[in-house]
Design a protein around this motif. Sequence first.
Motif, short mmCIF file in Angstrom:
data_model
loop_
_atom_site.label_atom_id
_atom_site.label_comp_id
_atom_site.label_asym_id
_atom_site.label_seq_id
_atom_site.Cartn_x
_atom_site.Cartn_y
_atom_site.Cartn_z
N ILE A 1 0.22 3.01 -16.74
CA ILE A 1 0.57 2.12 -15.63
C ILE A 1 0.50 3.11 -14.33
CG2 ILE A 1 2.02 0.51 -14.52
CD1 ILE A 1 2.80 -0.30 -17.34
N LEU A 2 -0.64 2.80 -13.35
CA LEU A 2 -0.52 3.38 -12.18
C LEU A 2 0.30 2.54 -11.33
CD1 LEU A 2 -1.36 6.24 -11.03
CD2 LEU A 2 -3.44 5.46 -10.55
N PHE A 3 1.19 2.93 -10.51
CA PHE A 3 2.07 2.27 -9.92
C PHE A 3 2.48 2.71 -8.41
CE2 PHE A 3 6.68 0.44 -8.71
CZ PHE A 3 6.40 -0.53 -9.05
N GLY A 4 2.66 2.03 -7.41
CA GLY A 4 2.93 2.34 -6.01
C GLY A 4 2.74 1.30 -5.15
N PRO A 5 2.88 1.69 -3.53
CA PRO A 5 2.72 0.60 -2.80
C PRO A 5 1.26 0.53 -2.42
CG PRO A 5 3.62 2.81 -1.74
CD PRO A 5 3.67 2.84 -3.37
N PRO A 6 0.78 -0.44 -1.54
CA PRO A 6 -0.65 -0.56 -1.23
C PRO A 6 -1.03 0.72 -0.03
CG PRO A 6 0.90 -2.10 0.05
CD PRO A 6 1.65 -1.60 -1.10
N GLY A 7 -2.15 1.37 -0.47
CA GLY A 7 -2.71 2.16 0.62
C GLY A 7 -2.32 3.56 -0.01
N VAL A 8 -1.57 3.79 -1.03
CA VAL A 8 -1.24 5.04 -1.63
C VAL A 8 -2.29 5.83 -2.51
CG1 VAL A 8 -0.16 4.60 -3.91
CG2 VAL A 8 0.97 6.11 -2.50
N GLY A 9 -3.38 5.16 -2.74
CA GLY A 9 -4.42 6.01 -3.31
C GLY A 9 -4.55 5.73 -4.96
N LYS A 10 -3.98 4.36 -5.25
CA LYS A 10 -3.92 4.10 -6.89
C LYS A 10 -5.34 3.79 -7.35
CE LYS A 10 -1.46 0.60 -6.55
NZ LYS A 10 -1.15 0.29 -5.20
N GLY A 11 -6.01 3.33 -6.44
CA GLY A 11 -7.49 2.90 -6.86
C GLY A 11 -8.38 4.05 -7.32
N THR A 12 -8.23 5.24 -5.98
CA THR A 12 -8.98 6.28 -6.24
C THR A 12 -8.66 7.35 -7.37
OG1 THR A 12 -9.01 5.96 -3.68
CG2 THR A 12 -9.72 8.49 -4.88
N GLN A 13 -7.09 7.31 -7.41
CA GLN A 13 -6.81 7.98 -8.72
C GLN A 13 -7.01 7.23 -10.00
OE1 GLN A 13 -5.82 11.19 -8.30
NE2 GLN A 13 -5.83 11.19 -6.13
N ALA A 14 -7.18 6.31 -10.13
CA ALA A 14 -7.12 5.61 -11.31
C ALA A 14 -8.61 5.74 -11.79
CB ALA A 14 -7.05 3.84 -11.08
N LYS B 1 -9.45 2.81 -26.69
CA LYS B 1 -8.65 3.33 -27.44
C LYS B 1 -7.33 3.44 -26.25
CE LYS B 1 -10.98 6.58 -29.81
NZ LYS B 1 -11.32 7.79 -29.36
N GLY B 2 -7.60 3.55 -24.94
CA GLY B 2 -6.49 3.55 -24.21
C GLY B 2 -6.89 2.79 -22.64
N PHE B 3 -5.90 2.43 -21.87
CA PHE B 3 -6.18 1.54 -20.73
C PHE B 3 -5.31 2.29 -19.72
CE2 PHE B 3 -2.81 -0.74 -23.10
CZ PHE B 3 -1.89 -0.71 -22.21
N LEU B 4 -5.76 1.88 -18.35
CA LEU B 4 -5.01 2.12 -17.15
C LEU B 4 -4.83 1.07 -16.28
CD1 LEU B 4 -6.03 5.38 -14.86
CD2 LEU B 4 -4.94 3.19 -14.03
N LEU B 5 -3.65 0.61 -16.19
CA LEU B 5 -3.27 -0.77 -15.38
C LEU B 5 -3.05 -0.17 -14.05
CD1 LEU B 5 -1.16 -2.86 -17.55
CD2 LEU B 5 -3.11 -3.28 -16.67
N ASP B 6 -4.03 -0.64 -12.94
CA ASP B 6 -3.78 -0.29 -11.48
C ASP B 6 -3.61 -1.63 -10.75
OD1 ASP B 6 -4.68 -0.02 -8.98
OD2 ASP B 6 -6.88 0.59 -9.49
N GLY B 7 -2.59 -1.57 -10.19
CA GLY B 7 -2.22 -3.07 -9.36
C GLY B 7 -1.65 -4.01 -10.21
N PHE B 8 -1.17 -3.87 -11.33
CA PHE B 8 -0.43 -4.77 -12.40
C PHE B 8 0.41 -3.84 -13.09
CE2 PHE B 8 0.49 -7.03 -15.96
CZ PHE B 8 0.49 -8.61 -15.70
#
Length: 184
Positions: free
Chosen positions: A4-17, A78-85
């Motif tokens: 789970i990639l967590f953090g405020p809007p604009g922190v770069g979650k989408g790019t890193q995800a 086999k694995g997932f990455l949740l971005d924004g949830f």
Amino acid sequence: MNLILFGPPGVGKGTQAMRLAATHDLLHISTGDMLRSAIAEGTPLGMTAKGFVESGGLVPDDIIIGLVREVLESTESKGFLLDGFPRTLEQARALDDLFRELAIHEVRIVMLTAPEQELIDRMVKRGLEQGRKDDTAETIRHRLEVYNAQTEPVKTFYEKSRGVKLVDGLGTVDDVTARIEKVL
Ligand code: AMP
């Protein structure tokens, strides 16, 4: 690995995800991207979500939880990455229930951090470059308020249960990726 990639809007979650999903062969589940596609396609989900997304509010929990449930129940990955949830305590609790149901035990939580002014500057820049309708000054302010009021408590929730790896989101995209890889 499940992340789970967590953090405020604009922190770069989408790019890193996107990078992490490619490197570790994870299914990238971005609720924001799913909603933007639904809005662009004019589906019933998109029509319901449009007002919430474009004003910087949150789409109702039951809709978003249903969306994530559908994806997790049907994935062969086999694995997932949740971005924004999850973005609310209700979503976090529903996700725990879903993990229990699907016998998913190993989930790591990484939280990206950056000072608020940096988040604002990045979102303003993204708004100019990509034309995201919710990257305007007033909507950005509202999204940060929503984050502080509704999403920040999710951090405490996970700190008490699964643990959270904090990662500094400042610096180049490569720097941040390297820091995330180090804590994984
Ligand atoms: P994001 O791309 O993650 O910044 O999400 C963009 C917008 O989509 C948010 O400001 C919300 O309006 C909506 N959204 C995305 N994920 C969620 C979620 N988990 N719960 C409620 N609304 C969401």
